[in-house]
Design a protein around this motif. Structure first.
Motif, PDB file in Angstrom:
ATOM      1  N   UNK A   1      47.025  24.993  39.570  1.00  0.00           N
ATOM      2  CA  UNK A   1      46.404  25.485  38.349  1.00  0.00           C
ATOM      3  C   UNK A   1      46.279  26.992  38.518  1.00  0.00           C
ATOM      4  N   UNK A   2      47.044  27.758  37.752  1.00  0.00           N
ATOM      5  CA  UNK A   2      47.104  29.208  37.911  1.00  0.00           C
ATOM      6  C   UNK A   2      46.313  29.867  36.784  1.00  0.00           C
ATOM      7  N   UNK A   3      45.261  30.587  37.151  1.00  0.00           N
ATOM      8  CA  UNK A   3      44.373  31.231  36.181  1.00  0.00           C
ATOM      9  C   UNK A   3      44.408  32.736  36.416  1.00  0.00           C
ATOM     10  N   UNK A   4      44.644  33.490  35.356  1.00  0.00           N
ATOM     11  CA  UNK A   4      44.614  34.950  35.471  1.00  0.00           C
ATOM     12  C   UNK A   4      43.265  35.471  34.972  1.00  0.00           C
ATOM     13  N   UNK A   5      42.621  36.279  35.805  1.00  0.00           N
ATOM     14  CA  UNK A   5      41.290  36.784  35.508  1.00  0.00           C
ATOM     15  C   UNK A   5      41.173  38.211  36.043  1.00  0.00           C
ATOM     16  N   UNK A   6      40.779  39.136  35.186  1.00  0.00           N
ATOM     17  CA  UNK A   6      40.536  40.504  35.640  1.00  0.00           C
ATOM     18  C   UNK A   6      39.552  40.481  36.802  1.00  0.00           C
ATOM     19  N   UNK A   7      39.800  41.313  37.811  1.00  0.00           N
ATOM     20  CA  UNK A   7      38.982  41.300  39.022  1.00  0.00           C
ATOM     21  C   UNK A   7      37.539  41.666  38.706  1.00  0.00           C
ATOM     22  N   UNK A   8      36.620  40.807  39.137  1.00  0.00           N
ATOM     23  CA  UNK A   8      35.202  40.964  38.823  1.00  0.00           C
ATOM     24  C   UNK A   8      34.399  41.525  39.990  1.00  0.00           C
ATOM     25  N   UNK A   9      35.046  41.695  41.149  1.00  0.00           N
ATOM     26  CA  UNK A   9      34.354  41.950  42.404  1.00  0.00           C
ATOM     27  C   UNK A   9      34.598  40.756  43.303  1.00  0.00           C
TER      28      UNK A   9
END
Length: 255
Positions: free
Chosen positions: A52-60
Motif C-alpha cells: 500500500x503506497x501512500x504519498x504524504x508531504x513530510x511532516x517531521x
C-alpha cells in the motif's frame, strides 16, 4: 493469531528499499509505505511489490511515522525505515510471534553498516529499538530527528526478540558529514521549540562526554578507523546542535 502490518517511511531510498521489502515479505500480512514524494526510483521499486503506497508531504520524523501507523490496517505492526531490513533470525522471531504474542511490544537490536563495515561497538550496537508493537499501546515520540517508539503506559510490558534490524547507514564520509549538518539543524530547532537552553558549558562538556563514552566506555576504538569516525561524529553533532541553538537565540534577540 494477530495479523501484522509492516510500516515504512521513505524518501529517495532506491539504494535500500528493496532489501527492506524483501525482508518483510512473508513475515507480515501487509506492507504500508508512506513516501515523501521521492524523486528517485523508490516508488517504482515499491510498485513491484504488493504494498500500500501512500504519498504524504513530510511532516517531521515523529509526525510522519505516526501518520504511517494510522495507515496500517492491523494493530500489530513492524515499523522500519527504508534503509533497514530484518535479519533472517529476526524474521523467524517475528513469525513465531503470530502464535505467541503476549506483550505490548518487542525490542530488537539494530546492527549498523557504515561505509561497508558492520559496527559492533560504541553507541551503535546493540542499539536496542522497540519496533514490533501494538499501535494501540505505543507511538513514536522524542525530539526530532531523534525519534523512538514509547509505550503509553508505564505498566506496559515489552520483550526482546532474537535477531537484528539491519541498518545501512552512511556509506561515505561525505554523506555522514552532510547528514550531521542536516540533523543538527533539525535538533536545534526542536530544542528551541521546547525551550531548551545552550549555555557555553554544554558546548564543551556534552560533546566531550559523548565522544569519551562512545569511544572508550563503549569500546568504539575496537571498530578501528570507522569506529573513531563514528564516535567523533557523535561528539560533533552534539556540539553543532547546541551551537546552532545558541545562534537561533541570538537571532531572536536581534529581531
Amino acid at each position: 493469531m494477530p495479523k501484522l502490518s509492516g510500516v515504512i517511511i521513505t524518501f529517495n531510498e532506491e539504494r535500500n528499499i528493496e532489501k527492506c521489502l524483501q525482508s518483510l515479505a512473508g513475515v507480515v500480512d501487509e506492507i504500508v509505505v508512506v513516501d515523501s514524494f521521492s524523486t528517485d526510483k523508490t516508488k517504482a521499486i515499491c510498485e513491484q511489490y504488493n504494498v500500500k503506497f501512500v504519498e504524504q508531504k513530510f511532516l517531521g520524523y515523529i509526525e510522519q511515522k505516526n501518520f504511517a501507523l494510522g495507515e496500517a490496517t492491523y494493530n500489530h505492526v513492524v515499523s522500519l525505515d527504508g534503509d533497514e531490513a530484518l535479519s533472517k533470525k529476526l524474521q523467524a522471531s517475528i513469525k513465531l510471534l503470530k502464535t505467541t504474542w503476549t506483550l505490548d511490544g518487542y525490542y530488537a537490536n539494530r546492527y549498523n553498516n557504515f561505509c561497508g563495515q558492520w559496527i559492533k561497538h560504541s553507541d551503535w550496537y546493540p542499539n536496542k529499538k522497540l519496533r514490533v508493537f501494538d499501535k494501540r499501546k505505543a507511538q513514536w515520540q522524542g525530539i526530532n530527528p531523534h525519534d523512538n517508539v514509547q509505550l503509553h503506559d508505564t505498566a506496559s510490558e515489552a520483550g526482546h526478540l532474537k535477531g537484528d534490524i539491519l541498518h545501512w547507514t552512511y556509506q561515505s564520509y561525505k554523506e555522514m558529514d552532510e547528514k550531521t549538518d542536516y540533523f543538527s539543524t533539525i535538533a536545534a530547532k526542536a530544542y528551541l521549540d521546547k525551550g531548551k537552553t545552550a549555555p557555553i558549558w554544554k558546548l564543551i562538556w556534552n560533546p566531550s562526554w559523548a565522544f569519551f563514552k562512545a569511544y572508550f566506555l563503549r569500546l568504539g576504538f575496537l571498530d578501528g578507523l570507522n569506529g573513531y569516525r563514528i564516535c567523533y561524529q557523535t561528539g560533533k553533532i552534539t556540539y553543532l546542535k547546541y551551537y546552532k541553538l545558541r545562534e537561533l537565540y541570538k537571532a531572536l534577540r536581534a529581531s
